[in-house]
Write a protein that holds these residues in place. Structure first.
Motif, short mmCIF file in Angstrom:
data_model
loop_
_atom_site.label_atom_id
_atom_site.label_comp_id
_atom_site.label_asym_id
_atom_site.label_seq_id
_atom_site.Cartn_x
_atom_site.Cartn_y
_atom_site.Cartn_z
N LEU A 39 0.81 -1.21 0.00
CA LEU A 39 0.00 0.00 0.00
C LEU A 39 0.84 1.26 0.00
CD1 LEU A 39 -2.78 -1.08 2.49
CD2 LEU A 39 -2.83 -1.11 0.01
N GLU A 40 2.12 1.15 0.27
CA GLU A 40 3.00 2.30 0.29
C GLU A 40 3.68 2.55 -1.06
OE1 GLU A 40 3.09 4.28 2.94
OE2 GLU A 40 1.66 2.92 3.88
N PRO B 138 4.40 3.65 -4.81
CA PRO B 138 3.87 4.77 -5.61
C PRO B 138 2.91 4.31 -6.70
CG PRO B 138 6.29 4.77 -5.62
CD PRO B 138 5.84 3.58 -4.85
N THR C 14 0.82 1.87 -6.51
CA THR C 14 -0.46 1.58 -5.88
C THR C 14 -1.23 2.86 -5.63
OG1 THR C 14 0.60 -0.30 -4.79
CG2 THR C 14 -1.54 0.36 -3.96
N GLU C 15 -0.53 3.89 -5.17
CA GLU C 15 -1.19 5.17 -4.94
C GLU C 15 -1.73 5.76 -6.24
OE1 GLU C 15 1.19 7.89 -2.67
OE2 GLU C 15 1.80 6.31 -1.28
N LYS C 16 -0.96 5.64 -7.31
CA LYS C 16 -1.42 6.15 -8.61
C LYS C 16 -2.63 5.37 -9.09
CE LYS C 16 3.13 7.71 -10.12
NZ LYS C 16 4.26 7.44 -11.01
N LEU D 4 -5.70 6.41 -7.08
CA LEU D 4 -6.20 7.71 -7.54
C LEU D 4 -6.94 7.58 -8.87
CD1 LEU D 4 -3.22 10.07 -6.66
CD2 LEU D 4 -5.47 10.01 -5.60
#
Length: 87
Positions: A63-64, A66, A68-70, A73
């Motif tokens: 989950l950390e 980048p 995954t964050e993209k 979003l």
């Protein structure tokens, strides 16, 4: 432009989300079925008897990361667009 790392992350997040939604729907249907004497264990037995048992794939998502964050979003933006169209 196709980005395989982001696309894979989006796919994994979508699959995990679908699994959670399916589990919640199953829980809701078993809770709303109070008049019946069936339990969640009985429902699982019936479901497993109806189709062959598939091994559940364990998905470990960082989950950390980048990517995954993209991906998260991107999914959120698509969902917001869907909600706007729905209204």
């Amino acid at each position: 432009m196709r980005r395989p790392d982001r696309d894979d992350a989006i796919t994994k997040l979508g699959n995990t989300t679908r699994q959670i939604v399916n589990q919640r729907q199953l829980l809701a249907s078993t809770n709303s079925d109070n008049s019946s004497q069936t339990t969640a264990a009985d429902n699982k037995e019936k479901a497993s008897a109806a189709k062959p048992q598939e091994p559940e794939e364990e998905i470990d998502i960082d989950l950390e990361a980048p990517e995954t964050e993209k991906a998260a979003l991107a999914i959120q933006n698509q969902f917001r667009r869907f909600q706007k169209k729905k209204k």
